[in-house]
Design a protein around this motif. Structure first.
Motif, short mmCIF file in Angstrom:
data_model
loop_
_atom_site.label_atom_id
_atom_site.label_comp_id
_atom_site.label_asym_id
_atom_site.label_seq_id
_atom_site.Cartn_x
_atom_site.Cartn_y
_atom_site.Cartn_z
N ILE A 1 0.83 -1.20 0.00
CA ILE A 1 0.00 0.00 0.00
C ILE A 1 0.87 1.26 0.00
O ILE A 1 0.59 2.23 -0.69
CB ILE A 1 -0.98 -0.03 1.20
CG1 ILE A 1 -2.04 -1.11 0.95
CG2 ILE A 1 -1.65 1.33 1.40
CD1 ILE A 1 -2.98 -1.36 2.10
N LEU A 2 1.98 1.20 0.73
CA LEU A 2 2.92 2.33 0.75
C LEU A 2 3.42 2.64 -0.66
O LEU A 2 3.38 3.78 -1.12
CB LEU A 2 4.11 2.01 1.68
CG LEU A 2 5.26 3.01 1.65
CD1 LEU A 2 4.91 4.26 2.42
CD2 LEU A 2 6.53 2.40 2.19
N VAL A 3 3.89 1.61 -1.35
CA VAL A 3 4.42 1.82 -2.70
C VAL A 3 3.30 2.26 -3.64
O VAL A 3 3.44 3.24 -4.37
CB VAL A 3 5.10 0.53 -3.22
CG1 VAL A 3 5.51 0.68 -4.67
CG2 VAL A 3 6.31 0.19 -2.37
N LEU A 4 2.19 1.54 -3.61
CA LEU A 4 1.09 1.83 -4.53
C LEU A 4 0.60 3.27 -4.41
O LEU A 4 0.32 3.92 -5.41
CB LEU A 4 -0.07 0.88 -4.28
CG LEU A 4 0.01 -0.47 -4.99
CD1 LEU A 4 -1.08 -1.40 -4.51
CD2 LEU A 4 -0.09 -0.26 -6.50
N SER A 5 0.49 3.77 -3.18
CA SER A 5 -0.10 5.09 -3.06
C SER A 5 0.88 6.20 -3.47
O SER A 5 0.48 7.34 -3.62
CB SER A 5 -0.64 5.33 -1.66
OG SER A 5 0.31 4.96 -0.73
N HIS A 6 2.14 5.84 -3.70
CA HIS A 6 3.06 6.82 -4.27
C HIS A 6 3.04 6.79 -5.79
O HIS A 6 3.33 7.78 -6.44
CB HIS A 6 4.49 6.58 -3.77
CG HIS A 6 4.72 7.08 -2.37
ND1 HIS A 6 4.51 6.30 -1.27
CD2 HIS A 6 5.13 8.27 -1.91
CE1 HIS A 6 4.78 7.00 -0.18
NE2 HIS A 6 5.15 8.21 -0.54
N PHE B 1 5.59 10.06 1.54
CA PHE B 1 6.66 10.97 1.12
C PHE B 1 6.24 11.85 -0.05
O PHE B 1 7.05 12.60 -0.58
CB PHE B 1 7.90 10.16 0.71
CG PHE B 1 8.51 9.37 1.84
CD1 PHE B 1 9.34 10.00 2.76
CD2 PHE B 1 8.26 8.02 1.99
CE1 PHE B 1 9.91 9.28 3.81
CE2 PHE B 1 8.82 7.30 3.04
CZ PHE B 1 9.65 7.92 3.95
N THR B 2 4.98 11.76 -0.46
CA THR B 2 4.53 12.45 -1.66
C THR B 2 4.86 13.95 -1.64
O THR B 2 5.33 14.50 -2.62
CB THR B 2 3.01 12.28 -1.83
OG1 THR B 2 2.70 10.89 -1.68
CG2 THR B 2 2.55 12.77 -3.18
N TYR B 3 4.57 14.59 -0.52
CA TYR B 3 4.77 16.05 -0.47
C TYR B 3 6.04 16.44 0.28
O TYR B 3 6.19 17.56 0.72
CB TYR B 3 3.54 16.71 0.18
CG TYR B 3 2.26 16.40 -0.54
CD1 TYR B 3 2.05 16.89 -1.83
CD2 TYR B 3 1.29 15.59 0.03
CE1 TYR B 3 0.88 16.60 -2.52
CE2 TYR B 3 0.12 15.28 -0.65
CZ TYR B 3 -0.08 15.79 -1.92
OH TYR B 3 -1.22 15.49 -2.60
N ALA B 4 6.95 15.49 0.43
CA ALA B 4 8.18 15.77 1.19
C ALA B 4 9.17 16.57 0.36
O ALA B 4 9.08 16.62 -0.87
CB ALA B 4 8.80 14.46 1.63
N ARG B 5 10.09 17.23 1.03
CA ARG B 5 11.16 17.94 0.34
C ARG B 5 12.42 17.93 1.20
O ARG B 5 12.34 17.84 2.43
CB ARG B 5 10.73 19.38 0.03
CG ARG B 5 10.43 20.18 1.25
CD ARG B 5 9.88 21.55 0.92
NE ARG B 5 10.02 22.42 2.09
CZ ARG B 5 9.25 22.33 3.18
NH1 ARG B 5 8.28 21.44 3.24
NH2 ARG B 5 9.45 23.13 4.21
#
Lengths: 310, 553
Positions: free
Chosen positions: B73-78, B546-550
């Motif tokens: 689920i972690l990988v898929l949602s990215h 991590f989608t919105y991470a920087r």
């Protein structure tokens, strides 16, 4: 010679068949099954899953189906890695375990023979006592302790030098392999040291050594040609099973050092009751072990001319 | 003898002894472990906006219609996106759907025209219909199919009573998706963010057959990232998706999962060596992280752990007074502080964890959980009553079924000691491996079992329906018509106040009947690279996200 090999191979096939059958029976007698998971599924979904994996058939039918597929070299699809064939898993991950295992065996056998010979020569003196103490340590301390300590050592070395001198985990370059193979080989090295020591001590007092000495041969020549070659036989005997044990027994080391080897699948499959992977890896490793034992027996003939293969 | 002269020269042996003593010295040095911050820092790169991390296991199933586990689920949602998604604060925001309309009978989604698959084709309403039909198809045997049940006919299709084409989800055109609901589902949008609701394109899926999602090019992506490399059990690489409609808001260029290992100590070592940005700690590694003087963060996972009783006929634990007796000697605060003894866990007071939404604020603030006072005398009175009701002089030894992890065993031993010393109850601890424990739970072969529940979606019903008589995860087979009625209110009523009132009543029943013994709300402690910002921890869906991470400088 050829007859001997054929005879051994035939016996090997029966052994592997026996391993497969015993594993199959054991696996199916354990409560639970691969389809059972944390979240309960409805009876309908359950039935569909059973049909999909052929688990709705009677066990003996499943057994013959499995044997038939095994003869064709097909172990089916993993239950946990649902899109992967067991054959692919073995093909992708065994070479990694094997590379690690071969390195570990190289370290263990050179180390073992060397330390063993040394302790025999320095019998009951300081070097002997120290090495034998370490040997006891090497045999009794489980590999996960060595693995954790080894990794911590790397972390601290890297910290001291200020950059990643040696990678602490992962796989790819020879640097990645150093510590894991050393850790993996330690136990075997200790075992071989002890074996080598006792067989060396026997050889040293043999008549032919005295003869050799009387002939005026140089000590180095006596050591290599007469002592080492004779003392090494028992070591070679255990080397076969040890190679198989090391290439399969690397689970902890593979886990700690994040190495994509087959050992992980081997252990996790049992925990997950992943029927197809259990059967695939067990039969594969069983066959590998049988093969290694045969190879070692053949090697005997070359090391010791007294052994005739018939 | 010639031999002794050569071989007993002690100087010869010295070079060999030296490395050994050096090794020993090193080991001593190791155990004293040098304190200090990371010396190397390869885990993040500011210029390229790249991060490195370790996964706990190989993602077992990247087919979104069948995925069930955390890592997949972690990988898929990215790499994929559904109709809607969660933003940084956990609110539902547009994903592939630009806007939507939800009525008690119907849900309509209008899809954006700039959402594309990684091969350049547009994401259409047909892709959703196909994915849902496929997930519900009995032949697919998806374990999460039930999450699609609010769609009309979904359950019947999943049980093989109707053909998949009868699913009441229609693509009116390429960009309009209309769904009839089986019954009013106030939380449908939250469901639509789940992986099982992700789109799958029919032609691609059929071309791949059994090999769908087996490798990087066996999957089509429509999320913020695409997967470019995947070496099984070794590493996985995701890079920013240049076709993603919202790519302006994605800062990270690459997420490299360089390591896959379940060993927490190994991951801590990788963190210390500056190789990964994130690692979770456990009771042991926590102490080491403290000596390294790292900043330790904590997060509540949203899962609740409790002791479940066996309510089947003939079991002594079916007796409510026996359960109340146990309830009145158990102190969740002590359990969290003395038994779990890592920061982040909260004492268990209710089946409903503290983070759940109520009417306006948090449910647990609006409907405080009743809590039993620890009172041994009262407990003994309950126990006496139970014995009388059961017609026994003494309660027989109770079987406590637990998994074989060290923490579970430790918790079981605490319960054993507690019940023996306070109530004189004998407990037999039955330690079983994962599958065997499940088999025994399903068969009802226990009196008490250490259990837990994590949310599937962000609504109170993900917990509320757990002890409904029809729920298969209700392993103790608790059955109460009043409880069932309240669950139905919570599932179908559209008025938030009525729903929450029902759940408040349900919370009271759970307490009064001592249906379960809540122990703790799980917290995790972890390390996160100080230069990495904007990582979102979620109780539902991808965690960490991590989608919105920087990466900052």
């Amino acid at each position: 010679m050829l007859y001997y090999i054929l005879k051994r191979l035939a016996a090997g096939v029966i052994t592997v068949w026996f391993i497969a059958t015993a594993t199959f029976i054991a696996m199916h007698s354990v409560p639970g099954d691969p389809l059972m998971n944390d979240k309960a599924v409805s009876a309908e979904i359950r039935k569909n899953l059973e049909r999909k994996y052929g688990l709705d058939r009677p066990v003996h039918e499943q057994y013959f189906l499995f044997l038939g597929n095994m003869l064709k070299g097909d172990f089916g699809i993993s239950f946990t890695q649902q899109n992967r064939k067991v054959n692919d898993i073995i093909r992708d991950h065994f070479p990694v375990s094997a590379t690690l295992g071969v390195l570990a065996i190289l370290i263990a056998s050179t180390g073992g023979v060397l330390w063993g010979a040394l302790t025999a020569i320095y019998r009951n003196r300081l070097p002997d006592i120290i090495i034998m103490f370490l040997v006891i340590l090497g045999i009794s301390v489980p590999s996960f302790v060595f693995a954790a300590l080894g990794q911590l050592l790397l972390v601290n070395i890297n910290k001291l030098v200020g950059y990643s001198l040696i990678p602490v985990a992962g796989w790819g370059t020879i640097w990645h392999m150093l510590m894991p193979s050393l850790v993996l080989g330690l136990g075997t090295m200790a075992l071989l040291t002890r074996l080598m020591r006792s067989s060396m001590l026997e050889v040293v007092n043999e008549d032919y050594i005295k003869t050799a000495r009387a002939k005026g041969l140089s000590p180095t020549r006596i050591f290599f040609r007469h002592q080492l070659r004779n003392a090494i036989l028992p070591v070679v005997t255990v080397l076969g099973p040890q190679i198989a044990a090391i290439t399969t027994g690397g689970f902890v080391v593979e886990l700690v050092f994040a190495i994509p080897g087959l050992g992980r699948y081997f252990v996790q499959a049992v925990q997950q009751l992943d029927y197809t992977v259990i059967m695939g890896t067990t039969v594969f490793y069983g066959a590998f072990l049988v093969f290694m034992v045969i190879v070692v027996d053949i090697l005997y003939g070359f090391i010791d001319p007294r052994v005739r293969l018939q | 003898m010639v031999e002794s002269c050569v071989y007993q020269e002690s100087t010869d042996a010295m070079p060999i002894i030296r490395p050994i003593s050096a090794l020993l010295a090193m080991l001593c040095l190791v155990t004293s472990s040098l304190a200090g911050a990371q010396s190397n820092d390869d885990a993040v790169d500011f210029a390229s906006q790249t991060i490195h991390l370790a996964l706990t296991q190989e993602p077992p199933q990247l087919n979104s219609m069948k995925a069930t586990d955390q890592v997949s689920i972690l990988v898929l949602s990215h790499v994929m996106e559904g109709l809607v998604r969660y933003d940084r604060r956990g609110n539902i925001v547009p994903g592939v759907a630009e806007r939507w309309e939800l009525t008690p009978k119907k849900a309509t989604f209008w899809l954006r025209k700039n959402a594309f698959w990684s091969d350049g084709q547009p994401v259409t309403a047909h892709d959703f219909v196909f994915a849902w039909r496929n997930a519900l198809d009995p032949a697919t045997a998806s374990e999460y199919a039930f999450i699609l049940y609010p769609i009309k006919n979904a359950e019947a299709i999943n049980k093989g009573k109707l053909p998949t084409t009868d699913l009441a989800a229609r693509a009116l055109d390429d960009y309009t998706l209309e769904i009839d609901l089986e019954s009013p589902t106030p939380y449908f949008l939250k469901l639509a963010a789940f992986v099982t609701y992700y789109p799958v394109r029919q032609d691609f899926f059929e071309a791949k057959g059994d090999g769908y999602a087996a490798d990087t090019d066996d999957l089509l992506y429509n999320g913020p990232f695409v997967m470019t490399e995947w070496t099984h059990s070794a590493s996985l690489k995701m890079v920013k998706n240049q076709r993603y409609w919202d790519k302006e808001h994605i800062v990270l260029n690459a997420i490299n999962a360089d390591y896959i290992t379940a060993d927490t100590r190994a991951r801590l070592n990788l963190y210390i060596d500056g190789k990964i940005v994130y690692t979770r700690l456990d009771g042991e590694t926590y102490k080491d992280a403290l000596t390294q003087r790292f900043r330790i963060r904590s997060f509540t996972t949203g899962s609740v752990f409790f002791m479940e009783y066996n309510h089947r006929d003939g079991r002594v634990t079916r007796n409510a007074n026996l359960r109340r007796a146990i309830q009145h000697v158990f102190d969740p605060d002590e359990f969290v502080n003395k038994v779990l003894a890592t920061p982040g866990n909260l004492p268990g007071e209710s089946l409903f964890p503290v983070w759940l939404q109520g009417v306006d604020g948090r449910f647990r603030q609006e409907y405080p959980a009743p809590r039993a006072k620890v009172d041994v005398d009262e407990a003994k009175a309950y126990l006496q009553k139970a014995a009388t009701e059961l017609g026994r002089k003494q309660i027989p030894p109770l079987v406590l079924l637990v998994s074989d992890s060290p923490t579970a065993t430790k918790q079981a031993e605490y319960m054993q000691g507690l019940l023996k010393s306070r109530l004189g109850l004998d407990i037999k601890i039955d330690v079983q491996t994962f599958k065997q424990r499940l088999a025994k739970m399903t068969a009802g072969d226990f009196d008490m079992v250490g259990a837990g529940w994590g949310p599937d979606y962000d609504d109170i019903m993900t917990f509320g329906d757990l002890f409904a008589s029809w729920n298969l995860n209700n392993r103790g087979r608790y059955s109460n018509p009043e409880y069932d009625r309240l669950v139905r209110v919570g599932m179908t009523n559209t008025d938030p106040k009525t729903r929450m009132d029902a759940m408040g009543e349900l919370q009271q029943i759970l307490f009064d009947q001592a249906v379960i013994l809540p122990q703790y709300e799980q917290g995790v402690i972890y390390l996160m690279h100080p230069k990495l910002r904007g990582v979102v921890r979620r109780v539902v869906g991808a965690d960490p996200d991590f989608t919105y991470a920087r990466v900052i400088e």
